[in-house]
Design a protein around this motif. Structure first.
Motif, PDB file in Angstrom:
ATOM      1  N   GLU A   1      -2.123   8.498   1.250  1.00  0.00           N
ATOM      2  CA  GLU A   1      -2.377   9.543   2.237  1.00  0.00           C
ATOM      3  C   GLU A   1      -2.822  10.785   1.491  1.00  0.00           C
ATOM      4  O   GLU A   1      -2.173  11.216   0.535  1.00  0.00           O
ATOM      5  CB  GLU A   1      -1.130   9.822   3.079  1.00  0.00           C
ATOM      6  CG  GLU A   1      -0.804   8.653   3.968  1.00  0.00           C
ATOM      7  CD  GLU A   1       0.370   8.865   4.898  1.00  0.00           C
ATOM      8  OE1 GLU A   1       0.663   7.949   5.690  1.00  0.00           O
ATOM      9  OE2 GLU A   1       1.015   9.929   4.839  1.00  0.00           O
TER      10      GLU A   1
ATOM     11  N   ARG B   1      -5.419   7.191   4.487  1.00  0.00           N
ATOM     12  CA  ARG B   1      -5.300   7.948   5.732  1.00  0.00           C
ATOM     13  C   ARG B   1      -5.343   9.438   5.393  1.00  0.00           C
ATOM     14  O   ARG B   1      -4.987   9.849   4.287  1.00  0.00           O
ATOM     15  CB  ARG B   1      -3.998   7.590   6.467  1.00  0.00           C
ATOM     16  CG  ARG B   1      -3.976   6.162   7.007  1.00  0.00           C
ATOM     17  CD  ARG B   1      -5.008   5.951   8.098  1.00  0.00           C
ATOM     18  NE  ARG B   1      -5.034   4.583   8.619  1.00  0.00           N
ATOM     19  CZ  ARG B   1      -5.870   3.633   8.224  1.00  0.00           C
ATOM     20  NH1 ARG B   1      -6.744   3.884   7.253  1.00  0.00           N
ATOM     21  NH2 ARG B   1      -5.839   2.447   8.772  1.00  0.00           N
TER      22      ARG B   1
ATOM     23  N   ASP C   1      -7.424   6.857  14.133  1.00  0.00           N
ATOM     24  CA  ASP C   1      -6.894   5.884  13.175  1.00  0.00           C
ATOM     25  C   ASP C   1      -6.899   6.428  11.751  1.00  0.00           C
ATOM     26  O   ASP C   1      -6.079   6.009  10.927  1.00  0.00           O
ATOM     27  CB  ASP C   1      -7.716   4.592  13.225  1.00  0.00           C
ATOM     28  CG  ASP C   1      -7.543   3.853  14.541  1.00  0.00           C
ATOM     29  OD1 ASP C   1      -6.535   4.102  15.225  1.00  0.00           O
ATOM     30  OD2 ASP C   1      -8.420   3.032  14.875  1.00  0.00           O
TER      31      ASP C   1
ATOM     32  N   THR D   1      -4.205  11.094  10.820  1.00  0.00           N
ATOM     33  CA  THR D   1      -2.945  10.691  11.439  1.00  0.00           C
ATOM     34  C   THR D   1      -1.822  11.715  11.308  1.00  0.00           C
ATOM     35  O   THR D   1      -0.772  11.550  11.922  1.00  0.00           O
ATOM     36  CB  THR D   1      -2.456   9.368  10.822  1.00  0.00           C
ATOM     37  OG1 THR D   1      -2.336   9.547   9.401  1.00  0.00           O
ATOM     38  CG2 THR D   1      -3.438   8.241  11.108  1.00  0.00           C
TER      39      THR D   1
ATOM     40  N   LEU E   1      -0.186  14.094  16.269  1.00  0.00           N
ATOM     41  CA  LEU E   1      -0.170  14.006  14.817  1.00  0.00           C
ATOM     42  C   LEU E   1       1.247  14.109  14.284  1.00  0.00           C
ATOM     43  O   LEU E   1       2.076  14.833  14.843  1.00  0.00           O
ATOM     44  CB  LEU E   1      -1.031  15.128  14.223  1.00  0.00           C
ATOM     45  CG  LEU E   1      -2.532  14.981  14.473  1.00  0.00           C
ATOM     46  CD1 LEU E   1      -3.237  16.327  14.322  1.00  0.00           C
ATOM     47  CD2 LEU E   1      -3.133  13.956  13.521  1.00  0.00           C
TER      48      LEU E   1
ATOM     49  N   CYS F   1       0.880   6.013   9.640  1.00  0.00           N
ATOM     50  CA  CYS F   1      -0.128   5.030  10.052  1.00  0.00           C
ATOM     51  C   CYS F   1       0.427   4.197  11.190  1.00  0.00           C
ATOM     52  O   CYS F   1       1.626   4.235  11.484  1.00  0.00           O
ATOM     53  CB  CYS F   1      -0.532   4.134   8.878  1.00  0.00           C
ATOM     54  SG  CYS F   1       0.809   3.106   8.223  1.00  0.00           S
ATOM     55  N   ASP F   2      -0.440   3.425  11.836  1.00  0.00           N
ATOM     56  CA  ASP F   2       0.017   2.584  12.941  1.00  0.00           C
ATOM     57  C   ASP F   2       0.667   1.320  12.399  1.00  0.00           C
ATOM     58  O   ASP F   2       0.597   1.007  11.209  1.00  0.00           O
ATOM     59  CB  ASP F   2      -1.131   2.275  13.910  1.00  0.00           C
ATOM     60  CG  ASP F   2      -2.297   1.549  13.244  1.00  0.00           C
ATOM     61  OD1 ASP F   2      -2.067   0.785  12.275  1.00  0.00           O
ATOM     62  OD2 ASP F   2      -3.445   1.742  13.673  1.00  0.00           O
TER      63      ASP F   2
END
Length: 330
Positions: free
Chosen positions: A90, A129, A156, A159, A187, A313-314
């Motif tokens: 990230e 990300r 995506d 984030t 966020l 993240c997802d």
């Protein structure tokens, strides 16, 4: 597989701060910009203290002027991460440096960064990300512009939202409006605290900005009541030991409180912050932690698990990254 060869997750890295000096020198030469004062005789970044580091950081960033520059930067930075076997990263991105906080300009820069990240994911498997980040010493009004940039590009890839810069400027609560904007956009939130500010800065960040992660946060160790609060609340610290030692927050690795924080139940992760400024890599961070504190493979696997759980993240991405963390012996 040695400890330094383990796949790794990094949650705290500034994209501009991760720019290899040779990359910045090359870009400066292309643009005929004189940056000689920010490098030493070996070509590395040169600074005296944290505040001089901020000056040098912004000088180096000054040659990054176009989306194409950021495309090239992103590839260069991710190539360095891949060399340390980082599988998920990230990166803090500053809209102030990418279009001056203008949403349309920021979108162009972000598209170039994402293009590079997507290419590196296909070529090398690293997942990136983005966390747009306001610069504390630029003030609360500018932070609102940064939050608007983040709001308009959430998805995506974008984030999270955060804040870096000079902790001596203002208070965490001064930036509440910007963080509320980001939260309303969906966020996830982090902010730098407890690096140069004491334990009270960590408390302020949690109380006033309601963040789930803290960048650095290590000076919480000076207040054991706060340490226990962090452990109970599950707040995650993005710890950057090499950065803290290089900048003089702690004199040497054995003085660093990461092991004590972890022993008291605080969730800690490990990152490089601005790696070339501190002569650091994720490999060297792991190596120094093993040498200093006697940590073994199980400790580093646990660090990765904490980092993956805390990643912005997802779930689909999280599951994919979890597979990348599996080692042949797992």
């Amino acid at each position: 597989m040695s400890i330094t060869d383990l796949p790794k997750i990094e949650l705290h890295m500034h994209l501009e701060g991760a720019a290899p000096p040779a990359f910045i020198r090359g870009l400066a030469a292309e643009k005929k910009a004189d940056l000689s004062g920010i490098f030493d005789e070996r070509g590395a970044y040169k600074y005296k203290d944290f505040w001089d580091f901020l000056r040098v950081y912004e000088a180096a960033t000054s040659v990054l002027k176009t989306p194409q520059d950021y495309y090239r930067l992103t590839r260069a930075v991710l190539e360095e991460s891949v060399a340390s076997n980082v599988v998920y990263t990230e990166s803090f991105l500053a809209p102030d440096f990418c279009g001056g906080g203008d949403v349309a300009a920021w979108a162009d820069y972000l598209a170039a960064i994402k293009q590079a990240a997507d290419e590196m994911e296909r070529e090398a498997g690293i997942v990136m990300r983005a966390i747009p980040t306001c610069v504390r010493h630029f003030g609360p009004d500018q932070a609102k512009k940064t939050a608007q940039c983040a709001q308009e590009t959430v998805g995506d890839f974008v984030t999270g939202f955060g804040m870096g810069g000079d902790e001596a400027m203002g208070k965490q609560g001064d930036f509440k409006y910007a963080f509320d904007m980001a939260r309303e956009a969906g966020l996830r939130l982090t902010t730098h605290a407890g690096e140069w500010g004491g334990p009270e800065s960590v408390r302020d960040a949690i109380r006033d900005l309601k963040v789930e992660r803290i960048g650095h946060g290590v000076r919480a160790i000076e207040d054991l009541g706060l340490v226990d609060e962090l452990a109970e609340a599950g707040v995650v610290l993005e710890v950057c030991p090499g950065s803290n030692v290089a900048l003089g927050v702690y004199a040497k690795w054995s003085d660093h409180p990461i092991a004590k924080l972890r022993e008291r139940g605080v969730k800690v992760t490990v990152s490089t912050d601005d790696p070339p400024f501190f002569h650091s890599t994720m490999r060297s961070e792991f190596d120094n932690l093993a040498e200093t504190f006697g940590w073994e493979e199980a400790d580093f696997v646990a660090l990765n698990t904490t980092a993956l759980d805390a990643a912005f993240c997802d779930n689909a991405t999280r599951e994919a990254v979890a597979k990348k963390l599996e080692t042949p012996d797992a």
